[in-house]
Design an enzyme around this catalytic site. Structure first.
Site, short mmCIF file in Angstrom:
data_model
loop_
_atom_site.label_atom_id
_atom_site.label_comp_id
_atom_site.label_asym_id
_atom_site.label_seq_id
_atom_site.Cartn_x
_atom_site.Cartn_y
_atom_site.Cartn_z
N PRO A 1 0.88 -1.30 0.08
CA PRO A 1 0.14 -0.06 0.08
C PRO A 1 0.92 1.13 0.16
CG PRO A 1 0.11 -0.89 2.26
CD PRO A 1 0.70 -2.06 1.27
N CYS B 1 2.17 29.48 -16.13
CA CYS B 1 1.67 29.90 -17.28
C CYS B 1 1.16 28.71 -18.27
CB CYS B 1 3.01 30.57 -18.19
SG CYS B 1 2.50 32.18 -19.05
N GLU B 2 0.16 27.92 -17.57
CA GLU B 2 -0.60 26.87 -18.53
C GLU B 2 -2.04 27.13 -17.90
OE1 GLU B 2 0.83 24.63 -20.33
OE2 GLU B 2 2.96 24.64 -19.95
#
Length: 422
Positions: free
Chosen positions: A277, A347-348
């Protein structure tokens, strides 16, 4: 369950106000709860009590040294998928006999590294890998313990990017080819077959796919033993999901239910069980805390522009993942809420955490926290847009410590070198 709760109007990390950490460390940052990490590890360990087992933490979810030491000291083994993760596990004090080496693209150098330092087993994913491991082990005069990862062609009913056990996925060998692959393994020098490995995906919210895959592994165990192979260990992988929203209708199975299913499926088989896990141990044990820079009127919507970005927490941009987002100062009951598009400064357009999320009114300098950010948060972060990696903080009771500092701009930039001829 986690240990991030409101107390007297303040969001607390165990007994430390999150706002206090923000004041000393600066935002954005990750904060992890020791109590939550240990509790979730214990849930898995207890769920398999009564049978021979080892819970190996999947380091790809969170590989900070302090987290690894905390879990290792509690008895956890480690599941690693690279030479770097192997070295982190060793540096955290985990012995080689509790480290499982997984991954589809192990190199000869990584194999050599693990054989020199000690390894519990290699989970071999292909015949070419098997042959390289044989050559490396033989050249060193040692024997490499291996399982072969089988692909059971089971739909995990999870996101396509984290499904690993269907036909066409890059992981493992088709289960129907297991006999010939194990025969090849037995014939190669330097290898010792110890078991079978299977892992079908991540963020599973039902037990049915696990049980379907595990029943196939049970039958394969009997078949391979009949063919003369010593199968003493079954690595069942990880993948149990967590609820990413506090009020989610999606309620993944509890570790206790998972453990009961494992015991039922493999009853009477006389094997050691390993599980790996990651997300369920570390996911809800962490927050990402960020500060509002601006509230921008976008005409038909309001943008909450924060100082955290996709390079710090990429899951929403990469998977369309949901994170519960809460204010660090608890809103009064009945407080007016408004929908926000919560975005970062990168900047996206993809640097968007959520759209139209209803929250109490916020303003510049207010703090917010992203829940369930302890897994696949810091480990997947980057310095895109030359933004320094954000700090990681560990809390234990009423104390906290920075366990990965934020690099300075100089430290970040000075890792580059400019050739003399430029």
């Amino acid at each position: 369950m986690d240990h991030f709760l409101y107390r007297d109007g303040q969001l607390m990390a165990e007994d430390v106000p999150v706002a206090q950490i923000a004041a000393q460390v600066g935002t954005p940052f990750y904060v992890y709860s020791s109590a939550t990490l240990l509790r979730h590890f214990a849930l898995f360990d207890d769920a398999l009590s009564g049978i021979d087992h080892l819970v190996c933490f999947a380091m790809k979810s969170n590989s900070n040294q302090a987290v690894l030491k905390l879990l290792g000291d509690a008895g956890a083994g480690m599941d690693v998928v690279s030479g770097g993760e192997y070295m982190r596990a060793k540096a955290a004090g985990v012995s080689g006999d509790k480290i499982v080496f997984s991954g589809v693209g192990k190199t000869a150098d990584e194999m050599r590294l693990a054989l020199e330092g000690g390894v519990r087993q290699f989970n071999v994913e292909s015949e070419p890998e098997m042959e390289v491991l044989s050559a490396v082990a033989t050249s060193m005069g040692v024997e490499a313990p291996i399982t072969v990862r089988v692909n059971p062609d089971v739909d995990a009913k999870t996101h396509e990017k984290i499904s690993t056990g269907k036909k066409g996925d890059k992981f493992g060998i088709p289960i129907e080819r297991a006999s010939e692959v194990y025969a090849r393994a037995a014939a190669l020098p330097g290898l010792k077959v110890v078991g079978i490995d299977v892992h079908i995906g991540s963020q599973l919210t039902q037990l049915e796919p696990f049980e379907l895959a595990y029943n196939k592994v049970r039958e394969l165990t009997k078949q391979l033993r009949a063919e003369g192979h010593e199968i003493i260990r079954l690595d069942l992988g990880g993948g149990l999901g967590i609820p990413y929203a506090q009020a989610s209708n999606e309620a993944p199975p509890l570790p206790t239910d998972y453990g009961a299913m494992v015991k039922r499926v493999f009853d009477g088989l006389d094997v050691e069980i390993e599980i790996e896990p990651g997300r369920l141990i570390s996911g809800n044990a962490g927050l990402m805390v960020s500060k509002v820079i601006y509230v921008k009127d976008g005409g038909d919507r309001e943008f909450l522009i924060i100082d955290g970005a996709m390079n710090d927490l990429i899951r929403p941009a990469m998977y369309g993942a949901y994170h519960d987002i809460i204010p660090v100062i608890e809103p009064a009951a009945g407080t007016e809420q408004t929908p926000y598009d919560i975005v970062g400064p990168v900047c996206e357009s993809g640097d968007t955490f959520t759209k139209g999320r209803h929250m109490a009114l916020l303003k510049a300098d207010d703090l917010i926290a992203f829940r369930s950010a302890g897994a696949y948060g810091a480990v997947m972060s980057s310095e895109y847009n030359s933004r320094p990696l954000i700090p990681e903080v560990l809390v234990q009771g009423d104390q906290f410590a920075v366990i990965r500092p934020r690099p300075t701009f100089d430290e970040m930039i000075n890792r580059d070198t400019i050739p003399e001829w430029l």
